[in-house]
Each structure stands twice: as structure tokens, then as C-alpha cells.
Motif scaffolding. Structure first.
Motif, short mmCIF file in Angstrom:
data_model
loop_
_atom_site.label_atom_id
_atom_site.label_comp_id
_atom_site.label_asym_id
_atom_site.label_seq_id
_atom_site.Cartn_x
_atom_site.Cartn_y
_atom_site.Cartn_z
N GLU A 1 30.20 6.03 -15.99
CA GLU A 1 31.56 5.93 -16.54
C GLU A 1 31.50 5.46 -18.00
O GLU A 1 32.22 5.98 -18.87
N ALA A 2 30.63 4.50 -18.27
CA ALA A 2 30.49 4.01 -19.65
C ALA A 2 29.99 5.13 -20.56
O ALA A 2 30.45 5.29 -21.70
N LYS A 3 29.06 5.95 -20.03
CA LYS A 3 28.54 7.08 -20.84
C LYS A 3 29.66 8.08 -21.15
O LYS A 3 29.75 8.59 -22.27
N LEU A 4 30.49 8.37 -20.16
CA LEU A 4 31.59 9.33 -20.39
C LEU A 4 32.54 8.81 -21.46
O LEU A 4 32.98 9.55 -22.35
N ALA A 5 32.85 7.52 -21.39
CA ALA A 5 33.77 6.92 -22.37
C ALA A 5 33.18 7.00 -23.78
O ALA A 5 33.89 7.33 -24.75
N ALA A 6 31.87 6.76 -23.89
CA ALA A 6 31.22 6.80 -25.21
C ALA A 6 31.23 8.24 -25.76
O ALA A 6 31.44 8.45 -26.95
N ILE A 7 31.03 9.20 -24.89
CA ILE A 7 31.02 10.61 -25.33
C ILE A 7 32.41 11.01 -25.83
O ILE A 7 32.54 11.68 -26.86
N VAL A 8 33.44 10.57 -25.14
CA VAL A 8 34.81 10.90 -25.56
C VAL A 8 35.08 10.28 -26.94
O VAL A 8 35.63 10.93 -27.84
N ALA A 9 34.65 9.03 -27.10
CA ALA A 9 34.91 8.34 -28.37
C ALA A 9 34.15 9.01 -29.51
O ALA A 9 34.68 9.17 -30.61
N ALA A 10 32.92 9.44 -29.24
CA ALA A 10 32.08 9.98 -30.32
C ALA A 10 32.34 11.46 -30.60
O ALA A 10 32.11 11.92 -31.72
N GLY A 11 32.83 12.19 -29.60
CA GLY A 11 32.84 13.65 -29.73
C GLY A 11 34.17 14.27 -30.09
O GLY A 11 34.26 15.49 -30.17
N ALA A 12 35.19 13.46 -30.30
CA ALA A 12 36.53 14.03 -30.44
C ALA A 12 36.82 14.64 -31.82
O ALA A 12 37.57 15.61 -31.92
N ALA A 13 36.24 14.08 -32.86
CA ALA A 13 36.59 14.48 -34.23
C ALA A 13 36.48 15.99 -34.42
O ALA A 13 35.57 16.59 -33.87
N PRO A 14 37.37 16.62 -35.12
CA PRO A 14 38.48 16.05 -35.91
C PRO A 14 39.75 15.80 -35.08
O PRO A 14 40.78 15.48 -35.64
N CYS A 15 39.65 15.97 -33.77
CA CYS A 15 40.81 15.69 -32.90
C CYS A 15 40.75 14.24 -32.45
O CYS A 15 39.84 13.50 -32.81
N ILE A 16 41.73 13.85 -31.63
CA ILE A 16 41.61 12.55 -30.96
C ILE A 16 41.56 12.82 -29.45
O ILE A 16 42.13 13.80 -28.97
N ALA A 17 40.87 11.92 -28.75
CA ALA A 17 40.70 12.15 -27.31
C ALA A 17 40.75 10.83 -26.57
O ALA A 17 40.43 9.78 -27.11
N HIS B 1 28.60 9.45 -6.37
CA HIS B 1 27.22 8.98 -6.16
C HIS B 1 27.24 7.93 -5.05
O HIS B 1 28.23 7.21 -4.91
N PRO B 2 26.18 7.83 -4.26
CA PRO B 2 26.15 6.80 -3.21
C PRO B 2 26.13 5.37 -3.76
O PRO B 2 26.47 4.44 -3.02
N ALA B 3 25.70 5.17 -5.00
CA ALA B 3 25.59 3.79 -5.52
C ALA B 3 26.67 3.52 -6.56
O ALA B 3 26.77 4.23 -7.57
N GLU B 4 27.42 2.47 -6.33
CA GLU B 4 28.50 2.08 -7.25
C GLU B 4 27.96 1.82 -8.67
O GLU B 4 28.59 2.19 -9.66
N ALA B 5 26.79 1.19 -8.75
CA ALA B 5 26.22 0.83 -10.07
C ALA B 5 25.97 2.09 -10.91
O ALA B 5 26.15 2.07 -12.13
N VAL B 6 25.55 3.17 -10.26
CA VAL B 6 25.27 4.41 -11.00
C VAL B 6 26.58 4.99 -11.54
O VAL B 6 26.64 5.48 -12.68
N LEU B 7 27.63 4.90 -10.73
CA LEU B 7 28.94 5.39 -11.20
C LEU B 7 29.41 4.57 -12.39
O LEU B 7 29.95 5.11 -13.37
N GLU B 8 29.17 3.28 -12.32
CA GLU B 8 29.58 2.37 -13.40
C GLU B 8 28.88 2.74 -14.71
O GLU B 8 29.52 2.87 -15.76
N VAL B 9 27.58 2.92 -14.64
CA VAL B 9 26.79 3.25 -15.83
C VAL B 9 27.29 4.58 -16.43
O VAL B 9 27.47 4.70 -17.64
#
Ligand code: GLV
Ligand code: MN
Ligand code: MN
Length: 413
Positions: free
Chosen positions: A304-320, A294-302
Motif C-alpha cells: 500500500e505504501a508503494k502504491l501511494a509513493a507511485i501515485v505521488a511520484a508519477g502524476a506530473a504534469p497532472c495531479i493524482a 495477500h495472505p499476510a497483512e504486513a505484505v499488503l501494508e508494505v
């Protein structure tokens, strides 16, 4: 004779044809991945041409290959131009290679026009720009600029487990060049990179030259999902830890979270590895890559946080887990270089427009070291990272003419 008029379209086109044979694919593209035998062959071909013209060649500890035309002032800092010769596994003939061959053509044009420059002009082929075999990409320029650590990069492994240091040693054995000792990197007065646009704007707007103003920011990640291998015929769904199934849910949520109304955010899952890779074993591991821009760093930052939250929430019953492999902030090119590129295009009566780059380039690292700019030419239908990538001999020559004039100007300042 002007430097621009000494640029020879036929010679430049023939050099592309010669290079396209190295790693050439049946569909007309190239597979010349970083530090492969095909990459070594391309290095040898360029080095042979350079030596035949009386230019000095040298390499550095990450394998960047330089071709130097001396200036008249031995103390003056050089002006640099180039791109990369490695390709995607199903790459085109022009991505990267054009920037190297245009820089070399500019050196030859200076020579043919009998133009002496105060500063040396150096052409460069950066190591591993694509980052498809060894991550991260734009590696040679990032090490040169001090943004990536040499020793960390030498330890990187490809998807088959080959260590980069070994692949580099093989490459330099097959394509030897005098080694510039010490850490890669030296002081520069300016850098200009030429590239096909890799998008459709120039063609749609009937322009020959893109005056590149900026490169959007990019980040790459690896997501690793760990489950448990089990028998595909006997294990009930409820008892499974299916790594691919969890990866699929995570990926679907990520596509959703990165879809924007303006279609500006770029999100790509380009590689998925499922193991053990047997039809009748529930996968115990799934690994996939993410490329987000994305052209704006702030958008990438936001996001990135969303991707991390999805990984944390969506892994079960596995780990990710999600790991960031690279982050390159958006780059704004030097206004003086931008103006110079536009002025030279206008002087050559080439229709041009200012534009940002959607793709990443080695210039994004070198821009932190010295005044930097880029020149784009159209490619057919905007297609790139595809074996059918194409460009016209006259557009390629036009970009090389602008480059040669820009370099002659910068090298006499
Ligand atoms: C370069 O090939 C990029 O991925 O932008
Ligand atoms: Mn490229
Ligand atoms: Mn590319």
C-alpha cells in the motif's frame, strides 16, 4: 433417513437452472448485479420457494434476505448459512448462488428427513457481495457484522450515480419481505458458507470437498488522475495534461512494484474510466480501481505504501490521488468448525483437502461474530468471474450434503 441422504441433487440442480434464467446472458452466464431488477427477481424466487415450504422469510435494513427454519428451543441462538445472489456483470451461474441454494437445500433436507434441531437454522442471501456495481463488496455481511456503517453504505453511488438507498428501496418494493427493524445484525451460534472454489486446486487434485481454513486479506483502492481537457489535433504534447497518459505510467509502475517471485501477491486493475471519453479530446480525467490481495497483512501494508509513493511520484504534469475503499484483514476460520467439516466429509467418504481461499467471501465478516467455516467444491478448470463458470450436479450435491450434516450437528449443540 439421514440429513445427507435427504439432499436431492436433481432439486438443487434445477434450482440453479431456474435462477440462471434471471439475468441470463447469451454466453450462458448471468448479469445479476446487486439491487438490479434481476436481483429482485432472484429474491422473489427464493422467497416463493421458502414460503411454499413453510419457512419464514425476513429482510433487514441493508436488504439481506433470511429464510428461517425454527428450532425446538425458542431461546437458542441460530446457526446461519448462505452466500450471495448478486453477480459480476459477466458472472457465472454458481458464484454465490450455490451457497444460497445449498443452504436452502439443507433446510429442505432437514425438513424431508424429519430432523428437529434445537437451534433455528437460517439461510441467508447477503446483499451486494460482488461490489462491482456498488463498492465496497461483501456489503450486507459487513453491515450485519458492524464493520461498515449502514448509513454510509446507503449513501454509496454506483458508476452511473444511482444512490444505493434508492436502488435498495426499488428492490424491496419489487421483492417485498417482512423487515426486521433496527440496525442489521443479531447474535449467532455459528456460520458456515458453501462456495465453488473459483480456482483449480480441487479439480487438479481430484478432491470433491475443500475444507477451507482461511481467506487471504484484501484491499481495494480508487486512483483518480486529473489533467486538463484539450484539443487532440492542435495541442502539442508538451502543453498537455493528459490524465490517461499519467494514469498509464502510474499503472505500469504499480504492476512492476507488485510482481513477486512466488506469484502470491494478487494485483488487478479491473476498471478504467477515461473522460470525457471523446476520441478527439485529450482526457481530463482518468479513474481506475485496484484490487490487491495477500495472505499476510504486513505484505499488503508494505505494498500500500508503494502504491501511494507511485501515485505521488508519477502524476506530473497532472495531479493524482489514491483512496482506499476497503481493507479486510486475513481471516482464519474456527478450528472446531474446520474439524467438523473435515469429519463430515470423511464420514460421507468424500475425498477432501484443507485449503485457504483466494477469493473473498461474506464469511470473512461473519467470522468475527461467531465460530465460522467454509466448504468448497470444484469448478471446471477453476474458472470463475466468467460466464463459462461451471460445476457438476454431483459435486454441488456433495457440498450440500456436507453442509446439511454440519448444520444439523451445530444446530443440536
Ligand atoms: C469476490 O467475488 C471476490 O472478489 O473475491
Ligand atoms: Mn462469491
Ligand atoms: Mn464473485
Amino acid at each position: 433417513m439421514s440429513v445427507a441422504s435427504a439432499v436431492r441433487e436433481d432439486r438443487l440442480w434445477q434450482r440453479h437452472a431456474d435462477m440462471a434464467k434471471l439475468g441470463g446472458t447469451p454466453k450462458g452466464g448471468v448479469n445479476r448485479q446487486a439491487l438490479s431488477a434481476e436481483d429482485a427477481a432472484a429474491r422473489n424466487l427464493l422467497a416463493g420457494w421458502a414460503t411454499a415450504r413453510g419457512f419464514a422469510i425476513f429482510t433487514d435494513a441493508i436488504g439481506n434476505l433470511f429464510v428461517r427454519r425454527d428450532g425446538t428451543d425458542a431461546k437458542a441462538l441460530p446457526v446461519l448459512s448462505g452466500s450471495h445472489m448478486d453477480s459480476q456483470p459477466t458472472g457465472g451461474r454458481f458464484d454465490g448462488m450455490y451457497g444460497v441454494l445449498a443452504a436452502f437445500e439443507a433446510l429442505e433436507a432437514l425438513e424431508d428427513a424429519g430432523v428437529k434441531t434445537r437451534r433455528p437454522v437460517i439461510a441467508v442471501a447477503w446483499t451486494n457481495e460482488e461490489g462491482s456495481r456498488f463498492q465496497p463488496g461483501a456489503m450486507g455481511s459487513a453491515v450485519f457484522a458492524g464493520h461498515n456503517d449502514l448509513h454510509a453504505m446507503l449513501a454509496v453511488r454506483d458508476w452511473k450515480g444511482v444512490v444505493l438507498k434508492d436502488a435498495l428501496a426499488e428492490t424491496l418494493k419489487a421483492a417485498p419481505a417482512p423487515l426486521r427493524k433496527g440496525k442489521p445484525g443479531f447474535a449467532l451460534d455459528g456460520y458456515v458458507e458453501v462456495h465453488i472454489e473459483q480456482g483449480p486446486r480441487l479439480e487438479n487434485e481430484h478432491k470433491t470437498i475443500g475444507v477451507v481454513t482461511a481467506i487471504q486479506g484484501s484491499r481495494r483502492y480508487i486512483v483518480e488522475v486529473t489533467g486538463d481537457e484539450a484539443h487532440a489535433g492542435t495541442t502539442p504534447r508538451a502543453a498537455r495534461k493528459d490524465a490517461f497518459h499519467s494514469a498509464l505510467r502510474i499503472a505500469a509502475a504499480m504492476y512492476e512494484a507488485t510482481t513477486d517471485a512466488e506469484d502470491t501477491l494478487r494485483f488487478t486493475i479491473g476498471r478504467v474510466d477515461v473522460s470525457p471519453g471523446s476520441p478527439n479530446t485529450v482526457p481530463g480525467k482518468a479513474v481506475f480501481t485496484i484490487d490487491m490481495r495477500h495472505p499476510a497483512e504486513a505484505v499488503l501494508e508494505v505494498h500500500e505504501a508503494k502504491l501511494a509513493a507511485i501515485v505521488a511520484a508519477g502524476a506530473a504534469p497532472c495531479i493524482a490521488a489514491i483512496e482506499r475503499v476497503t481493507a479486510v484483514a486475513p481471516t482464519n476460520f474456527d478450528p472446531k468448525v474446520i474439524d467438523l467439516v473435515r469429519a463430515k466429509a470423511n464420514a460421507l467418504k468424500l475425498a477432501n483437502m484443507d485449503m485457504p481461499s483466494g477469493a473473498g467471501h461474506d464469511a470473512m465478516h461473519i467470522a468475527k461474530l461467531c465460530p465460522t467455516g467454509m466448504i468448497f467444491v470444484p469448478c471446471e478448470r477453476g474458472v470463475s468471474h466468467n460466464e463459462s463458470e461451471n460445476a457438476t450436479p454431483s459435486d454441488l450435491a456433495a457440498g450440500a450434503r456436507v453442509l446439511a450434516e454440519v448444520l444439523a450437528d451445530l444446530a443440536n449443540r
